[in-house]
Design an enzyme around this catalytic site. Structure first.
Site, PDB file in Angstrom:
ATOM      1  N   LYS A  21      51.220 -11.245  18.400  1.00  0.00           N
ATOM      2  CA  LYS A  21      51.850 -10.435  19.452  1.00  0.00           C
ATOM      3  C   LYS A  21      51.021 -10.464  20.734  1.00  0.00           C
ATOM      4  O   LYS A  21      51.558 -10.678  21.815  1.00  0.00           O
ATOM      5  CB  LYS A  21      52.012  -8.999  18.923  1.00  0.00           C
ATOM      6  N   ARG A  26      50.554 -12.561  26.404  1.00  0.00           N
ATOM      7  CA  ARG A  26      49.696 -13.159  27.440  1.00  0.00           C
ATOM      8  C   ARG A  26      50.176 -14.538  27.862  1.00  0.00           C
ATOM      9  O   ARG A  26      50.008 -14.942  29.006  1.00  0.00           O
ATOM     10  CB  ARG A  26      48.244 -13.193  26.942  1.00  0.00           C
ATOM     11  N   ARG A 122      52.682   8.011  26.208  1.00  0.00           N
ATOM     12  CA  ARG A 122      51.346   7.413  26.012  1.00  0.00           C
ATOM     13  C   ARG A 122      50.543   7.386  27.313  1.00  0.00           C
ATOM     14  O   ARG A 122      51.108   7.216  28.389  1.00  0.00           O
ATOM     15  CB  ARG A 122      51.497   6.001  25.411  1.00  0.00           C
ATOM     16  N   SER A 168      39.134  -0.887  24.879  1.00  0.00           N
ATOM     17  CA  SER A 168      40.566  -1.175  24.868  1.00  0.00           C
ATOM     18  C   SER A 168      40.834  -2.487  25.572  1.00  0.00           C
ATOM     19  O   SER A 168      40.523  -2.655  26.752  1.00  0.00           O
ATOM     20  CB  SER A 168      41.325  -0.046  25.574  1.00  0.00           C
ATOM     21  N   GLN A 170      43.676  -3.520  26.344  1.00  0.00           N
ATOM     22  CA  GLN A 170      44.739  -3.327  27.336  1.00  0.00           C
ATOM     23  C   GLN A 170      44.146  -2.883  28.662  1.00  0.00           C
ATOM     24  O   GLN A 170      44.565  -3.352  29.721  1.00  0.00           O
ATOM     25  CB  GLN A 170      45.754  -2.318  26.805  1.00  0.00           C
ATOM     26  N   ASP A 316      44.627  -2.014  14.708  1.00  0.00           N
ATOM     27  CA  ASP A 316      46.036  -1.995  14.285  1.00  0.00           C
ATOM     28  C   ASP A 316      46.192  -2.090  12.766  1.00  0.00           C
ATOM     29  O   ASP A 316      47.293  -1.897  12.241  1.00  0.00           O
ATOM     30  CB  ASP A 316      46.797  -3.146  14.945  1.00  0.00           C
ATOM     31  N   LYS A 343      48.460   5.749  19.758  1.00  0.00           N
ATOM     32  CA  LYS A 343      49.217   4.497  19.550  1.00  0.00           C
ATOM     33  C   LYS A 343      50.722   4.808  19.594  1.00  0.00           C
ATOM     34  O   LYS A 343      51.107   5.865  20.082  1.00  0.00           O
ATOM     35  CB  LYS A 343      48.798   3.858  18.224  1.00  0.00           C
ATOM     36  N   ARG A 347      48.879   7.853  14.682  1.00  0.00           N
ATOM     37  CA  ARG A 347      48.857   7.152  13.389  1.00  0.00           C
ATOM     38  C   ARG A 347      48.005   7.868  12.339  1.00  0.00           C
ATOM     39  O   ARG A 347      48.176   7.601  11.148  1.00  0.00           O
ATOM     40  CB  ARG A 347      48.386   5.700  13.572  1.00  0.00           C
ATOM     41  N   ARG A 390      54.031  -0.247  12.419  1.00  0.00           N
ATOM     42  CA  ARG A 390      52.928  -0.396  11.459  1.00  0.00           C
ATOM     43  C   ARG A 390      52.928   0.714  10.400  1.00  0.00           C
ATOM     44  O   ARG A 390      52.448   0.507   9.291  1.00  0.00           O
ATOM     45  CB  ARG A 390      51.591  -0.488  12.190  1.00  0.00           C
TER      46      ARG A 390
HETATM   47  C1  S3P Z   1      46.554  -4.938  22.225  1.00  0.00           C
HETATM   48  C2  S3P Z   1      45.467  -4.126  22.220  1.00  0.00           C
HETATM   49  C3  S3P Z   1      45.270  -2.989  21.309  1.00  0.00           C
HETATM   50  C4  S3P Z   1      46.286  -2.986  20.167  1.00  0.00           C
HETATM   51  C5  S3P Z   1      47.662  -3.369  20.615  1.00  0.00           C
HETATM   52  C6  S3P Z   1      47.663  -4.736  21.277  1.00  0.00           C
HETATM   53  C7  S3P Z   1      46.616  -6.048  23.195  1.00  0.00           C
HETATM   54  O1  S3P Z   1      45.393  -1.794  22.044  1.00  0.00           O
HETATM   55  O2  S3P Z   1      46.318  -1.723  19.531  1.00  0.00           O
HETATM   56  O3  S3P Z   1      48.557  -3.410  19.498  1.00  0.00           O
HETATM   57  O4  S3P Z   1      47.410  -6.985  23.002  1.00  0.00           O
HETATM   58  O5  S3P Z   1      45.847  -6.029  24.158  1.00  0.00           O
HETATM   59  P1  S3P Z   1      44.114  -1.195  22.840  1.00  0.00           P
HETATM   60  O6  S3P Z   1      43.529  -2.292  23.584  1.00  0.00           O
HETATM   61  O7  S3P Z   1      44.649  -0.129  23.752  1.00  0.00           O
HETATM   62  O8  S3P Z   1      43.237  -0.620  21.774  1.00  0.00           O
END
Ligand code: S3P
Length: 428
Positions: A21, A26, A122, A168, A170, A316, A343, A347, A390
């Protein structure tokens, strides 16, 4: 949709899980802002990644084969995105939202972004704050923390040095992506290592990027070049089948072509620490990402402690690790995992409730949970999914060793990351 899962042992076979994913998101993002075409093979056709593809189509990017495993993204370069004439809907996808905020902050047009009810709850300030420090402008509820968020656009961004308080990917990725348009160098430092697919793929697409321990720097203004991306199988999806094989009797699964990036390796480390019967075969590399086949067999698991720097490497996979813990000898402690509370659903709360519902005793912690192994899963109940893919899949795996079948309510959410999960389980 209800999914009914019956107890089952002897899971045997050779399987492939769907595409990663994180890498699928990306590949579309970098393909869209690169020059020339990007060919993607093994794209995850789950709903989250389709939200990313749809967002770029709304921003004027031509993409062939959306919803198919092979796609071609016609890159528009760093200055080629166009204003969308409607609100962008990111569905359930936190990755789409946070990474897109980095890209949108740098555009000279106006965007409004929203998502489903889970996504609208979120926290987004973790990206809008640093992006505002770079010069981006955002408006939204709770000081641009909650979707819908308006990205005003039209700002020239400046590189910053950002010390993130959370590990993180993200957050890190949003800042690095914005850094592609910023003046000078943009630097992000994180408290411990989170997944590094953005860094790897930026390098693969020709960006000027430097990784120095927990610090990453990217230089602005350098164009990206379209490339071919072959997406490996998602280790986060493989995790459900790894645990399934380990906790059921007489099982042996060969899971082919799984991405084994060290920043996603936590599940392998944890299951090995738990005495899981697991071998890595045929290790190789695919466009800058390590890949292997996994041979997993029934195992006598033992309890472990999952904490600290290991957490971001398996964030995850914690819900399904909780299922493994119910069958491990001794008490498994999962801590330092407060991020689980923000999340797709909380969770920790969801797993504690659903484990108790199927007859397992579990102690809730603010930052995780404690589970005594060797417990029976009674089943014979309907579990909630909380619209979290999940959670739904973890309870489906628990059902394999339950005394009575388990029904999972709202199981359509599994399509978010692993559309053929139920068919694959059936085939075993
Ligand atoms: C992800 C980063 C993770 C993960 C998410 C996918 C990504 O989140 O939980 O399912 O693709 O960058 P965080 O970076 O916020 O922990």
């Amino acid at each position: 949709m209800d999914l009914k899962v019956e107890p089952k042992s002897n899971l045997k076979g050779e399987i492939k899980v769907s595409g990663d994913k994180s890498i699928s998101h990306r590949a579309v993002m970098l393909g869209a802002i690169a020059e020339g075409k990007t060919h993607i093979e093994g794209f995850l056709t789950g709903e989250d990644c389709l939200s990313t593809a749809k967002a770029f189509q709304d921003l004027g990017v031509k993409i062939e084969g959306v919803g198919e495993e092979k796609m071609v993204v016609h890159g528009r370069g760093l200055n080629g995105l166009e204003e969308a004439d409607n609100v962008l809907d990111f569905g359930n996808s936190g990755t789409t939202t946070r990474l897109m905020m980095g890209i949108l902050a740098a555009q000279d047009f106006y965007t409004v972004a929203t998502g489903d009810s889970s996504l609208r709850g979120r926290p987004m300030a973790r990206v809008t704050e640093p992006l505002a420090q770079m010069g981006g402008s955002f408006e939204g509820r709770d000081n641009a923390n909650l979707l819908p968020i308006t990205v005003l656009g039209g700002n020239k961004l400046e590189g910053i040095k950002y010390e993130s308080s959370v590990a993180s990917a993200q957050v890190k990725s949003a800042i690095l992506l914005a850094g592609l348009w910023a003046n000078g160098v943009t630097e992000v430092r994180e408290p411990s290592k989170s997944r590094d697919h953005t860094e790897r793929m930026l390098e693969y697409f020709g960006a000027e990027i430097e990784v120095d321990g927990l610090t990453v720097r990217v230089k602005g203004g350098k164009p990206l070049k379209g490339n071919k991306v072959v997406v490996p199988g998602d280790i986060s999806s493989a995790a459900f089948l790894m645990v399934a094989a380990m906790i059921t009797d007489g099982s042996e699964l060969l899971i082919k072509n799984v991405g084994l990036n060290p920043s996603r390796y936590g599940i392998i480390k944890a299951l090995q620490k738990m005495n899981g019967n697991l071998e890595l075969l045929n290790e190789r590399e695919l466009n800058g990402e390590p890949v292997a086949d996994l041979l997993v067999k029934s195992s006598q698991l033992k309890a472990t402690v999952i904490d600290g720097d290991l957490i971001p490497l398996l964030i995850d996979e914690i819900p399904v690790l909780a299922i493994a813990a119910t069958q491990a000898q001794g008490k498994t402690i999962i801590k330092d995992a407060k991020e689980l509370r923000v999340k797709e659903t909380d969770r920790i709360d969801a797993m504690v409730k659903e484990l108790r519902r199927v007859g397992v005793e579990v102690k809730e912690r603010e930052d995780g949970m404690e589970i005594l192994g060797g417990q029976k899963i009674v089943g014979g109940v309907t579990c909630q999914s909380y619209h979290d893919h999940r959670i739904a899949m973890s309870m489906a795996i628990a059902a394999l060793i339950a005394e009575k079948p388990i029904v999972i309510e709202g199981a359509e959410c599994i399509n978010i990351s692993f559309p053929n999960f139920a068919d694959l389980l059936k085939s075993l």
